[in-house]
Design a protein around this motif. Sequence first.
Motif, PDB file in Angstrom:
ATOM      1  N   LYS A 105       0.784  -1.283   0.018  1.00 25.86           N
ATOM      2  CA  LYS A 105      -0.068   0.047  -0.005  1.00 25.86           C
ATOM      3  C   LYS A 105       0.852   1.143  -0.129  1.00 25.86           C
ATOM      4  N   LEU A 106       1.865   1.434   0.748  1.00 21.62           N
ATOM      5  CA  LEU A 106       2.782   2.125   0.732  1.00 21.62           C
ATOM      6  C   LEU A 106       3.436   2.713  -0.434  1.00 21.62           C
ATOM      7  N   LEU A 107       4.081   1.570  -0.947  1.00 17.96           N
ATOM      8  CA  LEU A 107       4.835   1.642  -2.346  1.00 17.96           C
ATOM      9  C   LEU A 107       3.702   1.962  -3.403  1.00 17.96           C
ATOM     10  N   HIS A 108       2.499   1.529  -3.472  1.00 19.58           N
ATOM     11  CA  HIS A 108       1.615   2.063  -4.386  1.00 19.58           C
ATOM     12  C   HIS A 108       1.118   3.650  -4.271  1.00 19.58           C
ATOM     13  N   HIS A 109       1.223   4.127  -2.776  1.00 14.05           N
ATOM     14  CA  HIS A 109       0.795   5.382  -2.798  1.00 14.05           C
ATOM     15  C   HIS A 109       2.108   6.292  -3.096  1.00 14.05           C
ATOM     16  N   ILE A 110       3.444   5.976  -3.253  1.00 12.55           N
ATOM     17  CA  ILE A 110       4.426   6.439  -3.562  1.00 12.55           C
ATOM     18  C   ILE A 110       4.813   6.749  -4.887  1.00 12.55           C
ATOM     19  N   GLY A 111       4.220   5.720  -5.627  1.00 14.84           N
ATOM     20  CA  GLY A 111       4.421   5.067  -6.923  1.00 14.84           C
ATOM     21  C   GLY A 111       5.748   4.433  -7.230  1.00 14.84           C
ATOM     22  N   VAL A 112       6.170   3.562  -6.139  1.00 18.93           N
ATOM     23  CA  VAL A 112       7.381   2.731  -6.393  1.00 18.93           C
ATOM     24  C   VAL A 112       7.004   1.071  -6.527  1.00 18.93           C
ATOM     25  N   ARG A 113       7.668   0.675  -7.589  1.00 17.31           N
ATOM     26  CA  ARG A 113       7.465  -0.619  -7.867  1.00 17.31           C
ATOM     27  C   ARG A 113       8.805  -1.578  -7.624  1.00 17.31           C
ATOM     28  N   ARG A 114       9.024  -2.254  -6.763  1.00 18.68           N
ATOM     29  CA  ARG A 114      10.209  -2.811  -6.244  1.00 18.68           C
ATOM     30  C   ARG A 114       9.954  -4.193  -5.850  1.00 18.68           C
ATOM     31  N   PRO A 115      10.808  -5.229  -6.130  1.00 19.89           N
ATOM     32  CA  PRO A 115      10.506  -6.625  -5.501  1.00 19.89           C
ATOM     33  C   PRO A 115      10.568  -6.361  -3.840  1.00 19.89           C
ATOM     34  N   MET A 116       9.854  -7.240  -3.090  1.00 21.06           N
ATOM     35  CA  MET A 116       9.624  -7.138  -1.577  1.00 21.06           C
ATOM     36  C   MET A 116      10.012  -8.594  -1.282  1.00 21.06           C
ATOM     37  N   THR A 117      10.583  -9.043  -0.121  1.00 17.57           N
ATOM     38  CA  THR A 117      10.922 -10.292   0.785  1.00 17.57           C
ATOM     39  C   THR A 117      10.382 -10.207   1.920  1.00 17.57           C
ATOM     40  N   PRO A 118       9.701 -11.172   2.262  1.00 17.13           N
ATOM     41  CA  PRO A 118       9.278 -11.235   3.637  1.00 17.13           C
ATOM     42  C   PRO A 118      10.435 -11.122   4.682  1.00 17.13           C
ATOM     43  N   TYR A 119      10.301 -10.317   5.606  1.00 20.19           N
ATOM     44  CA  TYR A 119      11.494 -10.364   6.794  1.00 20.19           C
ATOM     45  C   TYR A 119      10.875  -9.980   8.142  1.00 20.19           C
ATOM     46  N   HIS A 120      10.424 -10.867   8.942  1.00 30.16           N
ATOM     47  CA  HIS A 120       9.636 -10.879  10.273  1.00 30.16           C
ATOM     48  C   HIS A 120      10.276 -11.759  11.378  1.00 30.16           C
ATOM     49  N   ASP A 121       9.557 -11.819  12.555  1.00 31.36           N
ATOM     50  CA  ASP A 121      10.367 -12.470  13.565  1.00 31.36           C
ATOM     51  C   ASP A 121      10.190 -14.181  13.250  1.00 31.36           C
ATOM     52  N   HIS A 122       9.367 -14.473  12.352  1.00 31.65           N
ATOM     53  CA  HIS A 122       9.140 -15.894  12.194  1.00 31.65           C
ATOM     54  C   HIS A 122      10.210 -16.502  11.109  1.00 31.65           C
ATOM     55  N   ASN A 123      10.901 -15.505  10.293  1.00 36.25           N
ATOM     56  CA  ASN A 123      11.743 -16.214   9.425  1.00 36.25           C
ATOM     57  C   ASN A 123      13.182 -15.424   9.361  1.00 36.25           C
ATOM     58  N   ALA A 124      13.072 -14.399  10.386  1.00 38.82           N
ATOM     59  CA  ALA A 124      14.425 -13.642  10.185  1.00 38.82           C
ATOM     60  C   ALA A 124      15.817 -14.683  10.215  1.00 38.82           C
ATOM     61  N   GLU A 125      15.867 -15.398  11.055  1.00 43.09           N
ATOM     62  CA  GLU A 125      16.990 -16.300  11.113  1.00 43.09           C
ATOM     63  C   GLU A 125      17.603 -16.719   9.994  1.00 43.09           C
TER      64      GLU A 125
END
Length: 72
Positions: free
Chosen positions: A20-40
Amino acid sequence: AHVLSNAAVIAVEDSRVTAKLLHHIGVRRPMTPYHDHNAEAVRPGLIARMGDEVVALVSDAGTPLISDPGYK
């Protein structure tokens, strides 16, 4: 917006929120999940990419980079 638009990849806690943020600012870049469950598992790959590429980190909830995987 400059950092996000120039990143090779954006590490995100929640891709739905960051999209939603990227769409709002007009940026299209690849994302990768990075959170407590997969960080290591994900962190070594992100660090390796930082040698040659711009890697951005978006924290979208809580206390940014203190109570999420970004603090490491």
